[in-house]
Motif scaffolding. Structure first.
Motif, PDB file in Angstrom:
ATOM      1  N   TRP A   1      82.105  69.792 -32.393  1.00 28.49           N
ATOM      2  CA  TRP A   1      82.213  69.378 -33.796  1.00 28.49           C
ATOM      3  C   TRP A   1      83.674  69.440 -34.235  1.00 28.49           C
ATOM      4  CZ3 TRP A   1      83.821  71.530 -38.442  1.00 28.49           C
ATOM      5  CH2 TRP A   1      83.372  70.905 -39.621  1.00 28.49           C
TER       6      TRP A   1
ATOM      7  N   ASP B   1      83.724  58.709 -45.373  1.00 30.60           N
ATOM      8  CA  ASP B   1      82.761  57.865 -44.667  1.00 30.60           C
ATOM      9  C   ASP B   1      82.817  58.110 -43.161  1.00 30.60           C
ATOM     10  OD1 ASP B   1      81.752  56.685 -46.928  1.00 30.60           O
ATOM     11  OD2 ASP B   1      83.075  54.936 -46.832  1.00 30.60           O
ATOM     12  N   ARG B   2      84.014  58.309 -42.641  1.00 35.02           N
ATOM     13  CA  ARG B   2      84.192  58.491 -41.198  1.00 35.02           C
ATOM     14  C   ARG B   2      83.665  59.839 -40.709  1.00 35.02           C
ATOM     15  NH1 ARG B   2      87.903  55.890 -38.116  1.00 35.02           N
ATOM     16  NH2 ARG B   2      89.189  57.709 -37.623  1.00 35.02           N
ATOM     17  N   VAL B   3      83.579  60.833 -41.611  1.00 32.94           N
ATOM     18  CA  VAL B   3      83.123  62.162 -41.178  1.00 32.94           C
ATOM     19  C   VAL B   3      81.771  62.531 -41.782  1.00 32.94           C
ATOM     20  CG1 VAL B   3      85.499  62.964 -40.871  1.00 32.94           C
ATOM     21  CG2 VAL B   3      84.351  63.353 -43.063  1.00 32.94           C
ATOM     22  N   ARG B   4      81.117  61.555 -42.419  1.00 30.52           N
ATOM     23  CA  ARG B   4      79.851  61.863 -43.107  1.00 30.52           C
ATOM     24  C   ARG B   4      78.817  62.462 -42.150  1.00 30.52           C
ATOM     25  NH1 ARG B   4      79.242  60.734 -47.913  1.00 30.52           N
ATOM     26  NH2 ARG B   4      80.764  59.026 -47.860  1.00 30.52           N
ATOM     27  N   HIS B   5      78.760  61.954 -40.935  1.00 33.04           N
ATOM     28  CA  HIS B   5      77.778  62.478 -39.971  1.00 33.04           C
ATOM     29  C   HIS B   5      78.097  63.925 -39.597  1.00 33.04           C
ATOM     30  CE1 HIS B   5      81.126  61.154 -37.487  1.00 33.04           C
ATOM     31  NE2 HIS B   5      80.625  61.815 -36.456  1.00 33.04           N
ATOM     32  N   LEU B   6      79.372  64.294 -39.624  1.00 34.06           N
ATOM     33  CA  LEU B   6      79.746  65.676 -39.324  1.00 34.06           C
ATOM     34  C   LEU B   6      79.364  66.615 -40.469  1.00 34.06           C
ATOM     35  CD1 LEU B   6      83.268  65.035 -37.738  1.00 34.06           C
ATOM     36  CD2 LEU B   6      81.124  65.552 -36.552  1.00 34.06           C
TER      37      LEU B   6
ATOM     38  N   GLU C   1      85.770  66.620 -32.516  1.00 37.32           N
ATOM     39  CA  GLU C   1      85.589  65.295 -33.093  1.00 37.32           C
ATOM     40  C   GLU C   1      86.268  65.188 -34.448  1.00 37.32           C
ATOM     41  OE1 GLU C   1      82.107  62.024 -34.228  1.00 37.32           O
ATOM     42  OE2 GLU C   1      81.543  63.967 -33.343  1.00 37.32           O
TER      43      GLU C   1
ATOM     44  N   GLU D   1      76.687  66.501 -41.965  1.00 41.59           N
ATOM     45  CA  GLU D   1      75.230  66.725 -41.883  1.00 41.59           C
ATOM     46  C   GLU D   1      74.855  67.673 -40.754  1.00 41.59           C
ATOM     47  OE1 GLU D   1      73.814  62.769 -41.477  1.00 41.59           O
ATOM     48  OE2 GLU D   1      74.267  62.200 -43.562  1.00 41.59           O
ATOM     49  N   ALA D   2      75.854  68.258 -40.095  1.00 43.31           N
ATOM     50  CA  ALA D   2      75.581  69.212 -39.011  1.00 43.31           C
ATOM     51  C   ALA D   2      74.902  70.470 -39.556  1.00 43.31           C
ATOM     52  CB  ALA D   2      76.881  69.573 -38.306  1.00 43.31           C
TER      53      ALA D   2
END
Length: 275
Positions: A150, A115-120, A153, A122-123
Motif C-alpha cells: 500500500w 481520484d488517483r488514490v481513491r482505491h487506496l 503504490e 478504501e483499504a
C-alpha cells in the motif's frame, strides 16, 4: 520573527495533561461539546503577551476554519494549511494565496490526486481520505498494520504527481512537495525583510521550519524526537512541554512572564538548531 506549530507543541489534548490540576489549565478547543485541548495558564499568559507584540507566527496544518474555532489570543498572522494559507487578523491574505496558487500549479491538483488514490483510501487500515481545503489530503488510519505494498503504490503515485508523503502517527499526509511550512514562512520573511530567530514544533512537517530558524525547540517524546531530530528538546512532556515552549518563545521576544511557571522554570536558553 518567531514561529511555532500549534497542536502537540503549544496546545495539548485532554489525554496529555498529566497531573496538572484543571484550575491551572485554559481550554482552547471544544469539540462536540467536550473540552478537548488545553494550555496551562502561564502558557496562555505568554501567548497573550506575544499576540500583542506580533512577533510570533503560528504555523499549522489546520485549515483556516479549524484555526478560527480555537480560543486563541488574536494573532496578527497565522499560517494555515502547512504554509499554504495566511490569516491576517483572522482574514485570508490574498497575496499569500496567489503565491501559493502559483507554486502548487506546478503539481497535480488535489482533486485529480484524490481520484488517483481513491482505491487506496478504501483499504481496511484506512478510515478515509480528508481534503484540506483543496490544498492537500491526509489518510486517517485505523491503527492496524499498514501493508508495504500500500505504501509503495502510494509513494509511486505521489512521486509521479510531484507530491510527498509524511507518516504522522494516525495519519499519512499527502501534499504537493512545494507546500511546506518553511516555504510559507520564507515568503513572510521576504515580505517583512526579517529573519526567523526561533521555531518550535513536534512533527516531520515541522522539521524544515525548525532547521530554518537560528534556535529551535521540540517537545520531549514528540514524534520528531524518534524520527531524526538531533536538536534541543524540552525538559517536560505533554501540556507542560507546551508551557515550557511558550515561556521560551516569550523570553526570546522580551515578553517573558514575571512569575515562574508551574514547572518551576522561569526561563530557558534556546540552543541553535543543527543542520
Amino acid at each position: 520573527m518567531l514561529a511555532s506549530d500549534i497542536d502537540r507543541t503549544l496546545l495539548w489534548s485532554h489525554k496529555r495533561l498529566g497531573d496538572v490540576p484543571p484550575a491551572d489549565l485554559e481550554c482552547l478547543e471544544v469539540l462536540q461539546g467536550r473540552d478537548w485541548a488545553f494550555v496551562t495558564k502561564p502558557a496562555y499568559a505568554a501567548l497573550e503577551a506575544m499576540a500583542v507584540t506580533g512577533e510570533l507566527v503560528l504555523c499549522t496544518t489546520r485549515t483556516p476554519d479549524q484555526v478560527l474555532r480555537l480560543r486563541l489570543p488574536r494573532y496578527r498572522q497565522i499560517l494555515c494549511l502547512n504554509g499554504g494559507a495566511l490569516l491576517v487578523d483572522g482574514e485570508p491574505d490574498a497575496e499569500h494565496a496567489r503565491s501559493t496558487a502559483d507554486l502548487v500549479a506546478q503539481r497535480r491538483p488535489m482533486a485529480e490526486f484524490a481520484d488517483r488514490v481513491r482505491h487506496l483510501a478504501e483499504a481496511p487500515h484506512v478510515r478515509g481520505l480528508r481534503d484540506a481545503d483543496g490544498h492537500f489530503g491526509y489518510f486517517l488510519l485505523t491503527g492496524d498494520p499498514v501493508p508495504d505494498e500500500w505504501v509503495a503504490e502510494l509513494e509511486e503515485i505521489a512521486a509521479d504527481d510531484g507530491w510527498r508523503l509524511t507518516h504522522e502517527q494516525t495519519k499519512v499526509y499527502a501534499m504537493p512537495d512545494v507546500l511546506t511550512k518553511e516555504s510559507g514562512l520564507t515568503r513572510l520573511l521576504e515580505r517583512a525583510d526579517d529573519e526567523l530567530v526561533a521555531a518550535a514544533g513536534d512533527s516531520l512537517l515541522d522539521e524544515g521550519m525548525l532547521r530554518l530558524a537560528r534556535h529551535a525547540l521540540v517537545p520531549r517524546e514528540a514524534y520528531l524526537e524518534s524520527h531524526g531530530w538531533d536538536g534541543p528538546l524540552t525538559e517536560a512532556t505533554g501540556v507542560l512541554a507546551g508551557e515550557e515552549i511558550a515561556l521560551w518563545l516569550a523570553e526570546l521576544t522580551g515578553t517573558a512572564m514575571s512569575s515562574t511557571s508551574s514547572t518551576g522554570l522561569s526561563s530557558r536558553t534556546g540552543a541553535p538548531a543543527t543542520g
